[in-house]
Design a protein around this motif. Structure first.
Motif, PDB file in Angstrom:
ATOM      1  N   HIS A 163      -4.840  28.125  46.035  1.00 22.81           N
ATOM      2  CA  HIS A 163      -5.626  26.948  45.659  1.00 22.81           C
ATOM      3  C   HIS A 163      -6.669  27.287  44.594  1.00 22.81           C
ATOM      4  CE1 HIS A 163      -4.716  24.847  49.754  1.00 22.81           C
ATOM      5  NE2 HIS A 163      -3.679  24.908  48.969  1.00 22.81           N
ATOM      6  N   SER A 164      -6.283  28.012  43.586  1.00 20.98           N
ATOM      7  CA  SER A 164      -7.224  28.356  42.523  1.00 20.98           C
ATOM      8  C   SER A 164      -7.089  27.380  41.362  1.00 20.98           C
ATOM      9  CB  SER A 164      -6.965  29.773  42.016  1.00 20.98           C
ATOM     10  OG  SER A 164      -5.840  29.796  41.151  1.00 20.98           O
ATOM     11  N   LEU A 165      -8.164  27.267  40.612  1.00 20.38           N
ATOM     12  CA  LEU A 165      -8.159  26.378  39.465  1.00 20.38           C
ATOM     13  C   LEU A 165      -7.139  26.829  38.422  1.00 20.38           C
ATOM     14  CD1 LEU A 165     -11.120  24.465  38.354  1.00 20.38           C
ATOM     15  CD2 LEU A 165      -9.526  25.212  36.650  1.00 20.38           C
ATOM     16  N   ARG A 166      -7.030  28.125  38.216  1.00 20.94           N
ATOM     17  CA  ARG A 166      -6.056  28.627  37.232  1.00 20.94           C
ATOM     18  C   ARG A 166      -4.623  28.376  37.701  1.00 20.94           C
ATOM     19  NH1 ARG A 166      -8.625  31.364  32.958  1.00 20.94           N
ATOM     20  NH2 ARG A 166     -10.679  32.121  33.522  1.00 20.94           N
ATOM     21  N   ALA A 167      -4.383  28.424  39.018  1.00 23.26           N
ATOM     22  CA  ALA A 167      -3.042  28.105  39.537  1.00 23.26           C
ATOM     23  C   ALA A 167      -2.715  26.642  39.246  1.00 23.26           C
ATOM     24  CB  ALA A 167      -2.963  28.392  41.031  1.00 23.26           C
ATOM     25  N   PHE A 168      -3.674  25.752  39.478  1.00 19.75           N
ATOM     26  CA  PHE A 168      -3.477  24.340  39.165  1.00 19.75           C
ATOM     27  C   PHE A 168      -3.227  24.159  37.675  1.00 19.75           C
ATOM     28  CE2 PHE A 168      -5.849  20.377  37.860  1.00 19.75           C
ATOM     29  CZ  PHE A 168      -4.802  19.496  38.122  1.00 19.75           C
ATOM     30  N   ALA A 169      -4.050  24.783  36.853  1.00 18.99           N
ATOM     31  CA  ALA A 169      -3.901  24.662  35.404  1.00 18.99           C
ATOM     32  C   ALA A 169      -2.513  25.107  34.961  1.00 18.99           C
ATOM     33  CB  ALA A 169      -4.989  25.461  34.696  1.00 18.99           C
ATOM     34  N   GLY A 170      -2.029  26.189  35.538  1.00 19.28           N
ATOM     35  CA  GLY A 170      -0.692  26.669  35.197  1.00 19.28           C
ATOM     36  C   GLY A 170       0.401  25.698  35.592  1.00 19.28           C
ATOM     37  N   ARG A 171       0.227  25.054  36.732  1.00 18.82           N
ATOM     38  CA  ARG A 171       1.235  24.101  37.218  1.00 18.82           C
ATOM     39  C   ARG A 171       1.346  22.868  36.324  1.00 18.82           C
ATOM     40  NH1 ARG A 171       1.511  24.333  43.733  1.00 18.82           N
ATOM     41  NH2 ARG A 171       2.769  22.468  43.414  1.00 18.82           N
ATOM     42  N   ILE A 172       0.256  22.500  35.654  1.00 17.40           N
ATOM     43  CA  ILE A 172       0.296  21.301  34.795  1.00 17.40           C
ATOM     44  C   ILE A 172       0.281  21.672  33.303  1.00 17.40           C
ATOM     45  CG2 ILE A 172      -0.714  19.824  36.576  1.00 17.40           C
ATOM     46  CD1 ILE A 172      -3.371  19.944  34.918  1.00 17.40           C
ATOM     47  N   TRP A 173       0.474  22.932  33.006  1.00 21.42           N
ATOM     48  CA  TRP A 173       0.534  23.407  31.621  1.00 21.42           C
ATOM     49  C   TRP A 173      -0.752  23.114  30.843  1.00 21.42           C
ATOM     50  CZ3 TRP A 173       4.456  26.610  30.659  1.00 21.42           C
ATOM     51  CH2 TRP A 173       5.551  26.532  31.504  1.00 21.42           C
ATOM     52  N   VAL A 200      -5.335  11.774  34.581  1.00 20.02           N
ATOM     53  CA  VAL A 200      -5.110  11.199  35.906  1.00 20.02           C
ATOM     54  C   VAL A 200      -3.675  11.460  36.361  1.00 20.02           C
ATOM     55  CG1 VAL A 200      -5.031   9.018  37.187  1.00 20.02           C
ATOM     56  CG2 VAL A 200      -6.976   9.533  35.707  1.00 20.02           C
ATOM     57  N   SER A 201      -2.756  11.587  35.417  1.00 20.96           N
ATOM     58  CA  SER A 201      -1.352  11.854  35.759  1.00 20.96           C
ATOM     59  C   SER A 201      -1.159  13.194  36.468  1.00 20.96           C
ATOM     60  CB  SER A 201      -0.484  11.802  34.500  1.00 20.96           C
ATOM     61  OG  SER A 201      -0.897  12.793  33.576  1.00 20.96           O
ATOM     62  N   ALA A 202      -2.152  14.085  36.436  1.00 17.35           N
ATOM     63  CA  ALA A 202      -2.057  15.381  37.119  1.00 17.35           C
ATOM     64  C   ALA A 202      -2.388  15.286  38.609  1.00 17.35           C
ATOM     65  CB  ALA A 202      -2.996  16.384  36.449  1.00 17.35           C
ATOM     66  N   LEU A 203      -2.812  14.108  39.065  1.00 16.35           N
ATOM     67  CA  LEU A 203      -3.242  13.964  40.458  1.00 16.35           C
ATOM     68  C   LEU A 203      -2.147  14.328  41.450  1.00 16.35           C
ATOM     69  CD1 LEU A 203      -5.267  13.175  42.627  1.00 16.35           C
ATOM     70  CD2 LEU A 203      -4.587  10.781  42.295  1.00 16.35           C
ATOM     71  N   ALA A 204      -0.948  13.850  41.261  1.00 14.47           N
ATOM     72  CA  ALA A 204       0.129  14.129  42.219  1.00 14.47           C
ATOM     73  C   ALA A 204       0.371  15.632  42.351  1.00 14.47           C
ATOM     74  CB  ALA A 204       1.411  13.413  41.806  1.00 14.47           C
ATOM     75  N   GLU A 205       0.348  16.338  41.241  1.00 12.16           N
ATOM     76  CA  GLU A 205       0.554  17.789  41.273  1.00 12.16           C
ATOM     77  C   GLU A 205      -0.596  18.483  42.002  1.00 12.16           C
ATOM     78  OE1 GLU A 205       2.784  21.000  40.982  1.00 12.16           O
ATOM     79  OE2 GLU A 205       3.463  19.148  40.050  1.00 12.16           O
ATOM     80  N   LEU A 206      -1.819  18.027  41.778  1.00 14.25           N
ATOM     81  CA  LEU A 206      -2.971  18.628  42.452  1.00 14.25           C
ATOM     82  C   LEU A 206      -2.925  18.351  43.954  1.00 14.25           C
ATOM     83  CD1 LEU A 206      -5.572  20.195  42.513  1.00 14.25           C
ATOM     84  CD2 LEU A 206      -6.772  18.139  41.714  1.00 14.25           C
ATOM     85  N   GLU A 207      -2.605  17.137  44.334  1.00 17.55           N
ATOM     86  CA  GLU A 207      -2.498  16.820  45.763  1.00 17.55           C
ATOM     87  C   GLU A 207      -1.421  17.668  46.425  1.00 17.55           C
ATOM     88  OE1 GLU A 207      -1.936  12.574  45.861  1.00 17.55           O
ATOM     89  OE2 GLU A 207      -4.103  12.218  45.979  1.00 17.55           O
ATOM     90  N   ALA A 208      -0.278  17.846  45.763  1.00 14.74           N
ATOM     91  CA  ALA A 208       0.791  18.683  46.309  1.00 14.74           C
ATOM     92  C   ALA A 208       0.321  20.124  46.476  1.00 14.74           C
ATOM     93  CB  ALA A 208       2.023  18.618  45.406  1.00 14.74           C
ATOM     94  N   LEU A 209      -0.408  20.628  45.489  1.00 17.04           N
ATOM     95  CA  LEU A 209      -0.929  21.995  45.571  1.00 17.04           C
ATOM     96  C   LEU A 209      -1.897  22.134  46.743  1.00 17.04           C
ATOM     97  CD1 LEU A 209      -1.374  24.862  44.419  1.00 17.04           C
ATOM     98  CD2 LEU A 209      -3.137  23.878  42.938  1.00 17.04           C
ATOM     99  N   LEU A 210      -2.825  21.181  46.893  1.00 16.23           N
ATOM    100  CA  LEU A 210      -3.815  21.269  47.962  1.00 16.23           C
ATOM    101  C   LEU A 210      -3.201  21.099  49.351  1.00 16.23           C
ATOM    102  CD1 LEU A 210      -6.818  19.432  46.289  1.00 16.23           C
ATOM    103  CD2 LEU A 210      -6.598  21.883  46.772  1.00 16.23           C
ATOM    104  N   ARG A 211      -2.061  20.441  49.434  1.00 18.50           N
ATOM    105  CA  ARG A 211      -1.368  20.287  50.727  1.00 18.50           C
ATOM    106  C   ARG A 211      -0.493  21.493  51.059  1.00 18.50           C
ATOM    107  NH1 ARG A 211      -0.321  14.395  49.044  1.00 18.50           N
ATOM    108  NH2 ARG A 211      -1.790  13.235  50.337  1.00 18.50           N
ATOM    109  N   SER A 212      -0.270  22.354  50.095  1.00 21.40           N
ATOM    110  CA  SER A 212       0.640  23.490  50.263  1.00 21.40           C
ATOM    111  C   SER A 212      -0.106  24.745  50.701  1.00 21.40           C
ATOM    112  CB  SER A 212       1.364  23.778  48.947  1.00 21.40           C
ATOM    113  OG  SER A 212       0.493  24.447  48.036  1.00 21.40           O
ATOM    114  N   ASP A 213       0.670  25.772  50.970  1.00 23.14           N
ATOM    115  CA  ASP A 213       0.107  27.085  51.300  1.00 23.14           C
ATOM    116  C   ASP A 213      -0.070  27.949  50.054  1.00 23.14           C
ATOM    117  OD1 ASP A 213       0.032  26.497  54.012  1.00 23.14           O
ATOM    118  OD2 ASP A 213       2.069  27.247  54.346  1.00 23.14           O
TER     119      ASP A 213
END
Length: 180
Positions: A141-151, A125-138
Motif C-alpha cells: 500500500h505504498s504511494l509509489r506502488a499506486f503510482a506504478g499501477r496507474i502509470w 478521478v479515473s484512478a479511483l477504481a485502481e486505488l480502491e482495488a489496491l487498498l482492498r488487496s494484500d
C-alpha cells in the motif's frame, strides 16, 4: 471543457518524527495546516483536508479507514471528487511549505507526482477504481506502488517545497523565511 480541480491536504499522519501534531505547528505566525490550505486554495477550485476532523475547510475521513497512510487520504479525496464532479485532485501533505503557484501546470497531464515528494501529486478521478482495488488487496500500500499501477509520471519540480518532518526542519524553514 474545464473540469474543476479539487485540492486535498493530506493530514492524517501521526507526526511521530515531529513529536506533536505538526498540522498545528506555527511557521511565520500561521499553522502548517493553514499554510497548506491557503497554498492549494490559490491553485484549486476548492480544498478539503483528509485525515482529520478539525480544519478551516471541509474535512474527509481517510478511506477505507484511518491508518492507511497517504493513500487513505488520496482515496477519500478521489471519492469526494468523483461525487462532486471534479476531474482531478491535487494533493499535498500538511507539512509541505512553499508550493509553486504553477504546480498543477508542472504536473499536467495527470497522473503525475513530485519526484522528491510523491505525496504531492495530480491524480485523475479515473484512478479511483485502481486505488480502491489496491487498498482492498494484500499488495503493498505504498504511494509509489499506486503510482506504478496507474502509470503516473515522476516530475522534478522547478521549485522544491520544504518538507517539515522534525522540529529542526521547522526551525530551518523559519530561518529561511526570515532570510537568516
Amino acid at each position: 471543457m474545464h473540469r474543476p480541480l479539487l485540492g486535498a491536504v493530506l493530514a492524517g499522519g501521526r507526526s511521530t518524527r515531529f513529536g506533536s501534531d505538526k498540522a498545528f505547528a506555527r511557521l511565520g505566525g500561521r499553522t502548517l495546516l493553514e499554510r497548506a490550505v491557503e497554498g492549494l486554495g490559490i491553485m484549486c477550485d476548492a480544498v478539503v483536508v483528509a485525515g482529520r476532523e478539525d480544519a478551516p475547510v471541509p474535512t474527509l475521513p481517510d478511506w477505507p479507514r484511518p491508518g492507511m497512510g497517504p493513500l487513505g487520504g488520496i482515496a477519500a479525496a478521489l471519492r469526494h471528487a468523483q461525487e462532486a464532479g471534479y476531474g482531478e485532485v491535487l494533493t499535498c501533505p500538511v507539512d509541505s511549505v512553499g508550493l509553486a503557484a504553477d504546480l498543477p501546470a508542472q504536473l499536467r497531464p495527470a497522473p503525475a507526482y513530485c519526484e522528491s515528494q510523491p505525496v504531492i501529486g495530480l491524480w485523475p478521478v479515473s484512478a479511483l477504481a485502481e486505488l480502491e482495488a489496491l487498498l482492498r488487496s494484500d499488495a503493498c500500500h505504498s504511494l509509489r506502488a499506486f503510482a506504478g499501477r496507474i502509470w503516473a509520471r515522476a516530475v522534478p519540480l522547478s521549485q522544491e517545497p520544504a518538507n517539515i518532518n522534525t522540529p529542526a526542519d521547522l526551525e530551518s524553514a523559519e530561518r529561511r523565511s526570515h532570510g537568516l
